[in-house]
Scaffold this motif. Structure first.
Motif, PDB file in Angstrom:
ATOM      1  N   ALA B  79      -2.200  -7.898  -0.040  1.00 25.08           N
ATOM      2  CA  ALA B  79      -1.505  -7.218   1.060  1.00 25.08           C
ATOM      3  C   ALA B  79      -1.564  -5.701   0.890  1.00 25.08           C
ATOM      4  CB  ALA B  79      -0.065  -7.692   1.149  1.00 25.08           C
ATOM      5  N   SER B  80      -1.336  -5.230  -0.347  1.00 20.28           N
ATOM      6  CA  SER B  80      -1.318  -3.773  -0.508  1.00 20.28           C
ATOM      7  C   SER B  80      -2.737  -3.211  -0.413  1.00 20.28           C
ATOM      8  CB  SER B  80      -0.620  -3.384  -1.814  1.00 20.28           C
ATOM      9  OG  SER B  80      -1.549  -3.337  -2.867  1.00 20.28           O
ATOM     10  N   SER B  83      -3.603  -2.778   3.219  1.00 22.47           N
ATOM     11  CA  SER B  83      -2.971  -1.664   3.922  1.00 22.47           C
ATOM     12  C   SER B  83      -3.819  -0.390   3.810  1.00 22.47           C
ATOM     13  CB  SER B  83      -1.559  -1.425   3.382  1.00 22.47           C
ATOM     14  OG  SER B  83      -1.622  -0.961   2.056  1.00 22.47           O
ATOM     15  N   VAL B 106       5.090  -1.453  13.672  1.00 23.55           N
ATOM     16  CA  VAL B 106       5.601  -2.499  12.785  1.00 23.55           C
ATOM     17  C   VAL B 106       4.974  -2.447  11.391  1.00 23.55           C
ATOM     18  CG1 VAL B 106       4.006  -4.268  13.644  1.00 23.55           C
ATOM     19  CG2 VAL B 106       6.132  -4.950  12.597  1.00 23.55           C
ATOM     20  N   GLY B 107       3.656  -2.207  11.327  1.00 21.50           N
ATOM     21  CA  GLY B 107       2.998  -2.139  10.024  1.00 21.50           C
ATOM     22  C   GLY B 107       3.484  -0.953   9.198  1.00 21.50           C
ATOM     23  N   LYS B 110       7.117  -1.913   8.050  1.00 15.90           N
ATOM     24  CA  LYS B 110       7.257  -3.043   7.122  1.00 15.90           C
ATOM     25  C   LYS B 110       6.444  -2.833   5.841  1.00 15.90           C
ATOM     26  CE  LYS B 110       9.308  -6.133   9.996  1.00 15.90           C
ATOM     27  NZ  LYS B 110      10.551  -6.819   9.712  1.00 15.90           N
ATOM     28  N   VAL B 111       5.244  -2.285   5.998  1.00 16.65           N
ATOM     29  CA  VAL B 111       4.363  -2.187   4.834  1.00 16.65           C
ATOM     30  C   VAL B 111       4.493  -0.834   4.149  1.00 16.65           C
ATOM     31  CG1 VAL B 111       1.981  -2.363   4.032  1.00 16.65           C
ATOM     32  CG2 VAL B 111       2.769  -3.800   5.928  1.00 16.65           C
ATOM     33  N   LYS B 113       6.905   1.264   4.717  1.00 18.33           N
ATOM     34  CA  LYS B 113       8.343   1.580   4.594  1.00 18.33           C
ATOM     35  C   LYS B 113       8.685   2.936   5.197  1.00 18.33           C
ATOM     36  CE  LYS B 113       8.692  -2.160   2.047  1.00 18.33           C
ATOM     37  NZ  LYS B 113       8.916  -3.390   2.783  1.00 18.33           N
ATOM     38  N   MET B 159      -1.889   3.127  10.213  1.00 17.62           N
ATOM     39  CA  MET B 159      -1.686   2.828   8.794  1.00 17.62           C
ATOM     40  C   MET B 159      -2.416   3.857   7.925  1.00 17.62           C
ATOM     41  SD  MET B 159       0.189   0.118   8.843  1.00 17.62           S
ATOM     42  CE  MET B 159       0.101  -0.457   7.155  1.00 17.62           C
TER      43      MET B 159
END
Lengths: 267, 248
Positions: B79-80, B83, B106-107, B110-111, B113, B159
């Motif tokens: 996941a990281s 990103s 949202v990304g 949530k990811v 922060k 992102m």
């Protein structure tokens, strides 16, 4: 007793109207609480059952997940596959006789309805999750979201919308099925009606009243849920945004003009 | 280009589905600022290769080094990693339960922060860049294909990834919408964003990329600069493939 059908109904209502209302309230309370907790159970089970197992996951994780999924599967199959009435007897009287557990009647009622609804909802939620195209899961994964984040932010809100009709189904079934709990002594609508019918020996009249009350409750619930569904869908149109809300033929919402405002350097 | 500029370095990557070998011994690398186009016939493994780079598929063997670290290793947090490596899909894959603005926020929240205000400001910046800022309140179902894809690009850009992967971003669009999406991608390439693009838009690949990879039957049949590949292909399969596009 009056000779006419209507007259007898009036007499019953005059003497036992409050009892009917209390019985209906009990039925409704058990159905609402049971469906709500059942939905929570269903969502939890549904989420766990759709956790993907990847090849590179550690053996411990794979085994634990396998055991957990097996237990949940067994729960779903057993509670879907046996009558709620038998479960009620087994759980309420059985636990008393065998383990000396004296749970209150009301706790038993909520417990039995919740756990039953949960078993059905687990499959419904799984279906709801499968109904969302896997592309959105990939889209969420591609921006680095975890399985849990993807589920709570993207998949479940859409799955919830898709399974609303089935939640309505369950609520209506629960309103009607609370009558099986009369065998563990819960005074709900069916139990009340049986008592009233026996008192005057007016089965036809008493159960006519019960049927009307059941129908009003289920019909009201189904309409309310329908309304909720259209609320969840949101409006069909949207408003354009603009940098200048005063300009003619522009939108209703404002976003900053990048020529005027300083922008954060990103690249 | 120097060694430390290399972001992604792929060594001997192969992928099999059952007995079906989709990718065989793939080697290539991507450095900062590179625009790499992967071309080739359908079924040649282009998309699978791209999906392996984002770990949406797990490579069967071989390694994918991201700044020297092998991301196919089980200890790497997928996941990281994802990103930092954005992806734009053929079918957009926008979140249908959120409006355009939320899709791009949202990304980040949530990811990464980020707080809502920062995420919103950032989302608006990139939505403005792809020309979709007026549509922030629209739901994906209310947009055309080209608009959806531009939002998907903004979502990936928000992102602030190091590399952006495009999996046939224009294949589901009509010619006019293809134009608007390619225009956005051209701008991004001009700004120095590192991109890996699987595409059937040969003119775009020729004009925008600085590295072209031609794939056939799961292997890299030929690679080089656009001039080499499009004007002077050496491999027979490359010549055969390009002759259909260059005739017109």
């Amino acid at each position: 007793m009056p000779a006419s059908f209507g007259g007898r109904i009036m007499v019953i209502l005059q003497n036992y109207g409050m009892s009917f209302l209390r019985g209906a309230a009990s039925s409704m309370l058990i159905a609402l609480v049971g469906t709500a907790i059942g939905c929570v159970i269903g969502f939890a089970v549904g989420i766990i059952q759709t956790i993907p197992v990847e090849k590179k996951d550690s053996a411990v994780k794979k085994i634990l997940l396998g055991i957990l999924k097996f237990i949940l599967n067994a729960y779903v199959e057993i509670f879907r596959g046996t009558p709620m009435m038998a479960q009620a007897m087994l759980i309420y009287y059985g636990s008393m006789a065998l383990f000396n557990i004296h749970m209150s009647m009301w706790f038993a009622a909520f417990f039995i309805v919740s756990i039953n609804t949960g078993a059905y909802m687990a499959e419904t939620v799984r279906g709801g999750i499968l109904s969302i195209d896997p592309g959105q899961t990939e889209g969420a994964m591609a921006i680095g979201m975890t399985h849990f984040q993807t589920m709570t932010a993207v998949i479940l809100p859409q799955a919830l919308r898709n399974i609303m009709p089935q939640i309505g189904n369950n609520l209506i079934i629960n309103i009607k099925d609370t009558c099986v709990l009369s065998i563990i002594g819960i005074v709900e609508l069916f139990y009340t009606t049986k008592g009233v019918a026996g008192a005057y020996y007016t089965y036809f009249e008493a159960f006519t009243i019960a049927m009307v009350i059941y129908f009003i409750m289920t019909f009201a619930c189904s309409r309310i849920l329908r309304h909720l569904e259209s609320k969840l869908d949101g409006p069909d149109n949207f408003d354009l945004a603009t940098t200048d809300t005063l300009a003619y033929t522009s939108g209703m919402f404002k976003y900053p003009d990048k020529k005027k405002e300083e922008v954060i350097p990103n690249d | 280009m120097t060694k430390e500029n290399i972001i992604l370095d792929i060594h001997h990557l192969s992928k099999t589905f059952g007995t079906n070998v989709v990718l065989k011994d793939i080697d290539f690398s991507v450095s900062t600022g590179d625009v790499t186009c992967i071309i080739g016939a359908s079924g040649s493994g282009k998309s699978t290769l791209l999906r392996c780079l984002n770990l949406l598929e797990t490579p069967t063997t071989g390694e994918v080094l991201y700044h020297g670290e092998d991301i196919t290793n089980a200890t790497v947090n997928a996941a990281s990693y994802r990103s930092h490596v954005g992806m734009v899909f053929q079918n957009f894959n926008l979140f249908n339960n959120m409006n355009v603005l939320k899709n791009c926020m949202v990304g980040q929240m949530k990811v990464l922060k980020r707080d809502a205000a920062t995420a919103k400001k950032n989302a608006l910046f990139f939505l403005d860049k792809v020309g979709m800022a007026p549509y922030i309140n629209a739901k994906p179902r209310q947009l055309s294909g080209g608009q959806k894809q531009r939002v998907a690009i903004a979502r990936a850009l928000a992102m602030e990834p190091e590399v952006l992967l495009f999996d046939e971003p224009t294949s589901a669009l009509d010619p006019q919408m293809v134009g608007e999406v390619l225009e956005v991608m051209r701008t991004l390439a001009g700004e120095g964003l590192t991109m890996i693009i699987v595409t059937h838009e040969m003119a775009f690949a020729r004009d925008v990329s600085n590295h072209v990879v031609f794939m056939a039957d799961g292997v890299i049949a030929e690679e080089g600069s656009p001039a080499q590949i499009f004007e002077n292909p050496q491999n027979a399969q490359t010549k055969e493939f390009l002759s259909r596009f260059m005739r017109g």
